[in-house]
Design a protein around this motif. Structure first.
Motif, PDB file in Angstrom:
ATOM      1  N   ALA A  12      49.367  35.245  39.666  1.00 44.99           N
ATOM      2  CA  ALA A  12      49.050  36.211  38.619  1.00 44.99           C
ATOM      3  C   ALA A  12      50.340  36.731  38.027  1.00 44.99           C
ATOM      4  O   ALA A  12      51.376  36.780  38.698  1.00 44.99           O
ATOM      5  CB  ALA A  12      48.229  37.371  39.184  1.00 44.99           C
ATOM      6  N   GLY A  15      51.076  42.911  36.079  1.00 51.02           N
ATOM      7  CA  GLY A  15      50.099  43.613  35.262  1.00 51.02           C
ATOM      8  C   GLY A  15      48.733  42.952  35.246  1.00 51.02           C
ATOM      9  O   GLY A  15      47.779  43.518  34.708  1.00 51.02           O
ATOM     10  N   GLY A  16      48.634  41.777  35.824  1.00 51.50           N
ATOM     11  CA  GLY A  16      47.384  41.041  35.838  1.00 51.50           C
ATOM     12  C   GLY A  16      46.456  41.449  36.960  1.00 51.50           C
ATOM     13  O   GLY A  16      46.725  42.401  37.704  1.00 51.50           O
ATOM     14  N   SER A  17      45.370  40.702  37.082  1.00 48.87           N
ATOM     15  CA  SER A  17      44.332  41.013  38.065  1.00 48.87           C
ATOM     16  C   SER A  17      43.892  39.762  38.803  1.00 48.87           C
ATOM     17  O   SER A  17      43.979  38.652  38.276  1.00 48.87           O
ATOM     18  CB  SER A  17      43.109  41.622  37.359  1.00 48.87           C
ATOM     19  OG  SER A  17      43.444  42.801  36.664  1.00 48.87           O
ATOM     20  N   ARG A  19      40.708  38.745  41.978  1.00 46.44           N
ATOM     21  CA  ARG A  19      39.649  39.197  42.881  1.00 46.44           C
ATOM     22  C   ARG A  19      39.631  38.292  44.096  1.00 46.44           C
ATOM     23  O   ARG A  19      39.441  37.072  43.965  1.00 46.44           O
ATOM     24  CB  ARG A  19      38.297  39.178  42.194  1.00 46.44           C
ATOM     25  CG  ARG A  19      37.161  39.563  43.158  1.00 46.44           C
ATOM     26  CD  ARG A  19      35.800  39.601  42.523  1.00 46.44           C
ATOM     27  NE  ARG A  19      35.234  40.927  42.629  1.00 46.44           N
ATOM     28  CZ  ARG A  19      33.931  41.187  42.658  1.00 46.44           C
ATOM     29  NH1 ARG A  19      33.069  40.209  42.548  1.00 46.44           N
ATOM     30  NH2 ARG A  19      33.514  42.425  42.760  1.00 46.44           N
ATOM     31  N   ARG A  66      44.798  51.078  42.105  1.00 44.52           N
ATOM     32  CA  ARG A  66      44.952  49.720  41.559  1.00 44.52           C
ATOM     33  C   ARG A  66      43.997  48.729  42.212  1.00 44.52           C
ATOM     34  O   ARG A  66      43.506  47.809  41.556  1.00 44.52           O
ATOM     35  CB  ARG A  66      46.395  49.231  41.759  1.00 44.52           C
ATOM     36  CG  ARG A  66      47.442  50.094  41.094  1.00 44.52           C
ATOM     37  CD  ARG A  66      48.819  49.435  41.122  1.00 44.52           C
ATOM     38  NE  ARG A  66      49.309  49.199  42.464  1.00 44.52           N
ATOM     39  CZ  ARG A  66      49.623  47.998  42.962  1.00 44.52           C
ATOM     40  NH1 ARG A  66      49.503  46.919  42.212  1.00 44.52           N
ATOM     41  NH2 ARG A  66      50.078  47.880  44.194  1.00 44.52           N
ATOM     42  N   PHE A  67      43.757  48.889  43.504  1.00 49.16           N
ATOM     43  CA  PHE A  67      42.899  47.969  44.249  1.00 49.16           C
ATOM     44  C   PHE A  67      41.573  48.659  44.572  1.00 49.16           C
ATOM     45  O   PHE A  67      41.534  49.884  44.763  1.00 49.16           O
ATOM     46  CB  PHE A  67      43.560  47.557  45.556  1.00 49.16           C
ATOM     47  CG  PHE A  67      44.757  46.657  45.415  1.00 49.16           C
ATOM     48  CD1 PHE A  67      45.369  46.419  44.185  1.00 49.16           C
ATOM     49  CD2 PHE A  67      45.290  46.042  46.544  1.00 49.16           C
ATOM     50  CE1 PHE A  67      46.470  45.589  44.077  1.00 49.16           C
ATOM     51  CE2 PHE A  67      46.389  45.203  46.449  1.00 49.16           C
ATOM     52  CZ  PHE A  67      46.978  44.983  45.225  1.00 49.16           C
ATOM     53  N   ASP A  81      39.253  43.799  44.616  1.00 42.40           N
ATOM     54  CA  ASP A  81      39.659  43.709  43.214  1.00 42.40           C
ATOM     55  C   ASP A  81      41.054  44.295  43.073  1.00 42.40           C
ATOM     56  O   ASP A  81      41.254  45.470  43.397  1.00 42.40           O
ATOM     57  CB  ASP A  81      38.672  44.440  42.319  1.00 42.40           C
ATOM     58  CG  ASP A  81      37.355  43.701  42.216  1.00 42.40           C
ATOM     59  OD1 ASP A  81      36.338  44.236  42.706  1.00 42.40           O
ATOM     60  OD2 ASP A  81      37.359  42.593  41.668  1.00 42.40           O
ATOM     61  N   MET A  82      41.971  43.480  42.607  1.00 41.36           N
ATOM     62  CA  MET A  82      43.363  43.895  42.505  1.00 41.36           C
ATOM     63  C   MET A  82      43.764  43.921  41.034  1.00 41.36           C
ATOM     64  O   MET A  82      43.709  42.895  40.356  1.00 41.36           O
ATOM     65  CB  MET A  82      44.259  42.923  43.279  1.00 41.36           C
ATOM     66  CG  MET A  82      43.842  42.759  44.735  1.00 41.36           C
ATOM     67  SD  MET A  82      44.985  41.749  45.685  1.00 41.36           S
ATOM     68  CE  MET A  82      44.791  40.180  44.855  1.00 41.36           C
ATOM     69  N   ASN A  83      44.144  45.088  40.559  1.00 43.82           N
ATOM     70  CA  ASN A  83      44.544  45.272  39.169  1.00 43.82           C
ATOM     71  C   ASN A  83      45.981  45.771  39.103  1.00 43.82           C
ATOM     72  O   ASN A  83      46.530  46.244  40.097  1.00 43.82           O
ATOM     73  CB  ASN A  83      43.608  46.273  38.490  1.00 43.82           C
ATOM     74  CG  ASN A  83      42.169  45.819  38.494  1.00 43.82           C
ATOM     75  OD1 ASN A  83      41.845  44.745  37.996  1.00 43.82           O
ATOM     76  ND2 ASN A  83      41.284  46.626  39.069  1.00 43.82           N
ATOM     77  N   SER A  84      46.560  45.663  37.929  1.00 38.10           N
ATOM     78  CA  SER A  84      47.955  46.098  37.713  1.00 38.10           C
ATOM     79  C   SER A  84      48.855  45.523  38.797  1.00 38.10           C
ATOM     80  O   SER A  84      49.674  46.232  39.393  1.00 38.10           O
ATOM     81  CB  SER A  84      48.023  47.632  37.707  1.00 38.10           C
ATOM     82  OG  SER A  84      47.215  48.170  36.696  1.00 38.10           O
ATOM     83  N   LEU A  85      48.706  44.251  39.039  1.00 41.57           N
ATOM     84  CA  LEU A  85      49.476  43.604  40.101  1.00 41.57           C
ATOM     85  C   LEU A  85      50.970  43.650  39.797  1.00 41.57           C
ATOM     86  O   LEU A  85      51.395  43.559  38.639  1.00 41.57           O
ATOM     87  CB  LEU A  85      49.011  42.158  40.270  1.00 41.57           C
ATOM     88  CG  LEU A  85      47.691  41.992  41.024  1.00 41.57           C
ATOM     89  CD1 LEU A  85      47.111  40.603  40.792  1.00 41.57           C
ATOM     90  CD2 LEU A  85      47.879  42.262  42.501  1.00 41.57           C
TER      91      LEU A  85
END
Length: 122
Positions: A12, A15-17, A19, A66-67, A81-85
């Motif tokens: 990723a 800023g990506g995501s 799951r 974020r998660f 779910d992982m966001n703003s990686l």
């Protein structure tokens, strides 16, 4: 025998995501506290997120906001779910389960999957 199989890792961009998914077999999924750990290269395994059998969730400080951990009892599945990686999230992520009644917020898990690699890089 409880078996945990993770999927959903990959590459990723910052800023990506992503799951992550974990399918559980061999147990009454709904009664087990569940969670996610990660091992960053060169560091000890760390707890990322956990969820009680009643649905209460807990997060490591660096991933709060974020998660998100969730579970689907109907499909015996656990998700992360992982966001703003960020690049520092790069690690191998492991699904984990505790025997019912275990103080899972402190004790190590009783069952752990083989993990799925997450790499965050531009």
């Amino acid at each position: 025998q409880v078996r945990l199989v993770e999927s959903g890792g990959g590459l990723a961009q910052p800023g990506g995501s992503l799951r992550l998914s974990c399918v559980v077999s061999g147990s009454t999924f709904g009664s087990f506290p569940m969670g996610w750990f990660r091992r960053i290269q060169g560091k000890e395994r760390e707890r990322v997120a956990t969820m009680s059998s009643s649905g209460n969730s807990y997060y490591e400080d660096s991933v709060k906001g974020r998660f998100a951990i969730s579970r689907d009892v109907a499909t015996n599945s656990l998700y992360l779910d992982m966001n703003s990686l960020q690049p520092e999230d790069t690690a191998r992520y492991y699904c984990a389960a505790w025997t019912p009644g275990t103080y899972f917020r402190i004790q190590p898990p009783d069952f752990v999957g083989r993990g799925t690699q997450v790499t965050v890089s531009a």
